[in-house]
Design a protein around this motif. Structure first.
Motif, PDB file in Angstrom:
ATOM      1  N   ALA A  54       1.007  -1.347  -0.039  1.00 32.56           N
ATOM      2  CA  ALA A  54      -0.070   0.036  -0.146  1.00 32.56           C
ATOM      3  C   ALA A  54       0.999   1.175  -0.019  1.00 32.56           C
ATOM      4  O   ALA A  54       0.494   2.465  -0.838  1.00 32.56           O
ATOM      5  CB  ALA A  54      -1.054  -0.138   1.058  1.00 32.56           C
ATOM      6  N   MET A  59      -0.844   4.785  -0.822  1.00 37.57           N
ATOM      7  CA  MET A  59      -2.225   4.273  -0.378  1.00 37.57           C
ATOM      8  C   MET A  59      -2.364   3.804   0.983  1.00 37.57           C
ATOM      9  O   MET A  59      -1.136   3.467   1.721  1.00 37.57           O
ATOM     10  CB  MET A  59      -2.777   3.323  -1.224  1.00 37.57           C
ATOM     11  CG  MET A  59      -3.209   3.538  -2.500  1.00 37.57           C
ATOM     12  SD  MET A  59      -3.970   1.809  -3.522  1.00 37.57           S
ATOM     13  CE  MET A  59      -5.494   2.410  -3.895  1.00 37.57           C
ATOM     14  N   ALA A  61      -3.453   0.960   3.749  1.00 39.12           N
ATOM     15  CA  ALA A  61      -3.677  -0.305   3.762  1.00 39.12           C
ATOM     16  C   ALA A  61      -5.167  -0.777   3.488  1.00 39.12           C
ATOM     17  O   ALA A  61      -5.465  -1.712   2.541  1.00 39.12           O
ATOM     18  CB  ALA A  61      -3.297  -1.167   4.846  1.00 39.12           C
ATOM     19  N   PHE A  64      -5.869  -0.073  -0.392  1.00 43.89           N
ATOM     20  CA  PHE A  64      -5.355  -1.335  -1.173  1.00 43.89           C
ATOM     21  C   PHE A  64      -6.078  -2.456  -1.089  1.00 43.89           C
ATOM     22  O   PHE A  64      -6.084  -3.055  -1.974  1.00 43.89           O
ATOM     23  CB  PHE A  64      -3.803  -1.295  -0.489  1.00 43.89           C
ATOM     24  CG  PHE A  64      -2.985  -2.375  -1.446  1.00 43.89           C
ATOM     25  CD1 PHE A  64      -2.714  -1.824  -2.693  1.00 43.89           C
ATOM     26  CD2 PHE A  64      -2.657  -3.563  -0.970  1.00 43.89           C
ATOM     27  CE1 PHE A  64      -1.845  -2.578  -3.461  1.00 43.89           C
ATOM     28  CE2 PHE A  64      -1.941  -4.296  -1.814  1.00 43.89           C
ATOM     29  CZ  PHE A  64      -1.504  -3.976  -3.143  1.00 43.89           C
TER      30      PHE A  64
END
Length: 166
Positions: A54, A59, A61, A64
């Motif tokens: 991620a 991003m 988590a 993701f």
């Protein structure tokens, strides 16, 4: 709480159209950026922890995991999303042709029209996948049997006196 469960709950609470539009308006550009990076760098294998992967795509988590939910059917071996936590190690190998097919299925033209595809699949292959996808969605009606035609079961009788007698 597992990440996928948390992702799913996040989607369930989208009550209004404004909430829905805001959520997907925030998510879809991130998803597009991930695909641009994966396809552009020809990164067919994603390997590492959810948290590290991620981070490599800038991003969270949780977001993701939402991305993994979308790409899961396009992987050589699907990931058990329900078991994912931030520290979970995964190795995901992308099947490029399946991914392009699934992008057409999702009607995600902003993804299947990415210029990065040029480095993965040539234009002819992409056109063929698009053509095959469209062909798979066509409904072909079988020829209707007339009442006075021979019965297709092979009895020699007219259809109306045989299988069509109901």
């Amino acid at each position: 709480m597992k990440l996928y469960e948390e992702w799913s709950k996040q989607l369930e609470v989208l009550d209004t159209q404004a909430d829905y539009d805001k959520f997907w308006g925030d998510y879809l550009p991130q998803e597009t950026t991930v695909y641009q990076k994966l396809i552009g760098e020809k990164q067919q294998v994603m390997e590492g922890t959810i948290e590290a992967l991620a981070a490599s795509f800038d991003m969270e988590a949780l977001t993701f995991v939402g991305f993994l939910d979308g790409i899961n059917e396009s992987l050589e071996e699907e990931i058990d999303l329900d078991s994912l936590e931030a520290e979970t190690e995964i190795k995901a190998t992308i099947n490029w042709e399946k991914l392009l097919w699934n992008m057409h299925n999702a009607k995600a033209d902003w993804l299947y029209d990415l210029e990065e595809w040029d480095g993965i699949l040539d234009e002819e292959k992409r056109k063929q996948i698009h053509k095959d996808f469209n062909k798979s969605k066509q409904v072909i009606k079988p020829k209707k049997i007339g009442r006075n035609e021979p019965c297709p079961c092979g009895s020699g009788k007219k259809y109306k006196k045989c299988c069509g007698a109901n």
